[in-house]
Design a protein around this motif. Structure first.
Motif, PDB file in Angstrom:
ATOM      1  N   ARG A  53      -7.264   1.423   3.779  1.00  0.00           N
ATOM      2  CA  ARG A  53      -8.708   1.530   3.648  1.00  0.00           C
ATOM      3  C   ARG A  53      -9.289   2.824   4.338  1.00  0.00           C
ATOM      4  O   ARG A  53      -9.777   3.530   3.757  1.00  0.00           O
ATOM      5  N   GLU A  54      -8.584   2.875   5.620  1.00  0.00           N
ATOM      6  CA  GLU A  54      -8.930   4.027   6.642  1.00  0.00           C
ATOM      7  C   GLU A  54      -8.365   5.282   6.173  1.00  0.00           C
ATOM      8  O   GLU A  54      -9.205   6.267   6.126  1.00  0.00           O
ATOM      9  N   ILE A  55      -7.084   5.134   5.925  1.00  0.00           N
ATOM     10  CA  ILE A  55      -6.440   6.452   5.384  1.00  0.00           C
ATOM     11  C   ILE A  55      -7.417   7.000   4.166  1.00  0.00           C
ATOM     12  O   ILE A  55      -7.393   8.201   3.976  1.00  0.00           O
ATOM     13  N   THR A  61     -12.935  12.382   2.868  1.00  0.00           N
ATOM     14  CA  THR A  61     -13.753  13.407   3.669  1.00  0.00           C
ATOM     15  C   THR A  61     -13.275  14.624   3.778  1.00  0.00           C
ATOM     16  O   THR A  61     -13.664  15.758   3.834  1.00  0.00           O
ATOM     17  N   LEU A  62     -11.646  14.903   3.386  1.00  0.00           N
ATOM     18  CA  LEU A  62     -10.995  15.985   3.514  1.00  0.00           C
ATOM     19  C   LEU A  62     -10.978  16.864   2.153  1.00  0.00           C
ATOM     20  O   LEU A  62     -10.511  18.102   2.244  1.00  0.00           O
ATOM     21  N   SER A  64      -9.618  16.438  -1.919  1.00  0.00           N
ATOM     22  CA  SER A  64      -8.373  16.403  -2.637  1.00  0.00           C
ATOM     23  C   SER A  64      -7.233  17.279  -2.673  1.00  0.00           C
ATOM     24  O   SER A  64      -6.037  17.260  -2.978  1.00  0.00           O
ATOM     25  N   SER A  65      -8.083  18.512  -2.772  1.00  0.00           N
ATOM     26  CA  SER A  65      -7.113  19.823  -3.155  1.00  0.00           C
ATOM     27  C   SER A  65      -6.125  20.069  -2.265  1.00  0.00           C
ATOM     28  O   SER A  65      -4.972  20.505  -2.633  1.00  0.00           O
ATOM     29  N   ASP A  66      -6.121  19.580  -1.050  1.00  0.00           N
ATOM     30  CA  ASP A  66      -4.978  19.688   0.065  1.00  0.00           C
ATOM     31  C   ASP A  66      -3.939  18.805  -0.164  1.00  0.00           C
ATOM     32  O   ASP A  66      -2.870  18.843   0.567  1.00  0.00           O
ATOM     33  N   PHE A  67      -4.240  17.598  -0.811  1.00  0.00           N
ATOM     34  CA  PHE A  67      -3.307  16.558  -0.703  1.00  0.00           C
ATOM     35  C   PHE A  67      -2.906  16.159  -2.195  1.00  0.00           C
ATOM     36  O   PHE A  67      -2.624  15.151  -2.413  1.00  0.00           O
ATOM     37  N   GLU A  68      -2.553  17.248  -3.246  1.00  0.00           N
ATOM     38  CA  GLU A  68      -1.930  16.787  -4.251  1.00  0.00           C
ATOM     39  C   GLU A  68      -0.660  16.172  -4.198  1.00  0.00           C
ATOM     40  O   GLU A  68      -0.103  16.325  -3.142  1.00  0.00           O
TER      41      GLU A  68
END
Length: 81
Positions: A53-55, A61-62, A64-68
């Motif tokens: 849940r924390e992750i 907040t960051l 989603s584009s950097d974390f595909e």
């Protein structure tokens, strides 16, 4: 590498309880202390659902584009020996 820990000002009552537990479990005082520390620290760890849940909240907040998914898989592969 194993490290050494010295406990100072250990209350007599706590030492007696630790000693009694060591005798009960047929362990040395040192090994009993290690088992107690491991058990206490493990109990304090965050449950997996809470950690997820924390992750997920952090990822929101960051952006989603950097974390595909393909980027994540690349990082996983780079981290493997």
């Amino acid at each position: 590498m194993a490290k050494t820990l010295t406990l100072k000002n250990l209350p007599d009552a706590l030492h007696a309880r630790l000693s009694a537990a060591a005798k009960h479990h047929r362990r040395s005082l040192n090994n009993e202390a290690i088992v107690c520390l491991e058990a206490g620290l493990a109990a304090a760890s965050v449950p997996v659902p809470d950690r997820l849940r924390e992750i997920r909240a952090l990822r929101q907040t960051l952006g989603s584009s950097d974390f595909e998914p393909n980027v994540i898989e690349t990082f996983k592969e780079e981290g493997r020996p």
